[in-house]
Design an enzyme around this catalytic site. Sequence first.
Site, mmCIF file in Angstrom:
data_model
loop_
_atom_site.group_PDB
_atom_site.id
_atom_site.type_symbol
_atom_site.label_atom_id
_atom_site.label_comp_id
_atom_site.label_asym_id
_atom_site.label_seq_id
_atom_site.Cartn_x
_atom_site.Cartn_y
_atom_site.Cartn_z
ATOM 1 C CB SER A 80 -0.885 0.068 1.307
ATOM 2 O OG SER A 80 -1.565 1.242 1.375
ATOM 3 C CE1 TYR A 96 -4.641 -2.204 4.708
ATOM 4 C CE2 TYR A 96 -3.665 -0.020 4.698
ATOM 5 C CZ TYR A 96 -4.257 -1.356 3.831
ATOM 6 O OH TYR A 96 -4.380 -1.228 2.616
#
Length: 280
Positions: free
Chosen positions: A173, A186
């Site tokens: 990400s 995350y």
Amino acid sequence: MSQQPAQQQTPPGSTGQMNPKPDHGEESYRGSGRLPDKATVITGADSGIGRAVAIAFAREGADVVIAYLDEHDDAKETARWVEQAGRRAVLVPGDLADPAHCRDVIARAVEEFGRVDVLVNNAAFQMNHETLEEISDEEWDRTLAINLSAFFHLTKAALPHMGPGSSIIGSSSVNSDNPTPTLLPYDVTKAGVANMTAALAQLLGSRGIRANSVAPGPIWTPLIPSTMPAEKVESFGADVPLGRPGQPAELAPVYVLLASDDGSYISGARVAVTGGKPIL
């Protein structure tokens, strides 16, 4: 600028409840035989990026294990598109936080296909928290288990069934380099995916196995309305240079490249698909 109406779902979310509906390439992706008879495993393939990758892989000639938690309707829809492309779809529900289930996913792939040519570690969990104190020990452990530890267990189980030319792809990400403070667990896992993939490329190069990661920016998937406050959903993706969230279909060609022989000398790379937001 608002890109989509404010909305919220219960995790893990459903494609059918999203407004607007995401584009997974159902009507647009055209295959060209780049993954002929490849045996592939995609986690989180019921929806979002995973569904788009499954559709693209099937149209390129691959059979697909669709690993997912419990979103059965979404998973069956992904399978329908894979089968419509003339390829085999194998549904494997279950919780990837359990190392034994990770091994079961690979065992099922080997049972059905005899080998694993491509492993896509894509399943992920996140929750939005304004303070560190809001993050429970259980949530921290579960986020790491699903997003990062599962990658380890899946890869370890798959390696005996992967030969030269095989490909491992991790979904990282933009958050791995530009962490969003309200998504701290995350962020940590996505940095870990990038790091693990880079290490795997070096560990496995002598076996002819490639490892790469994809770093998406803001992509319109069920993860967003099911894990973010409604007001953040409304402005999701507006802060990148292209001014909008990406669609899952816009990720699929990168995964196809990294899975195919066209990417035969690409290993240890991290490909940014971020709408113009740079990664370091």
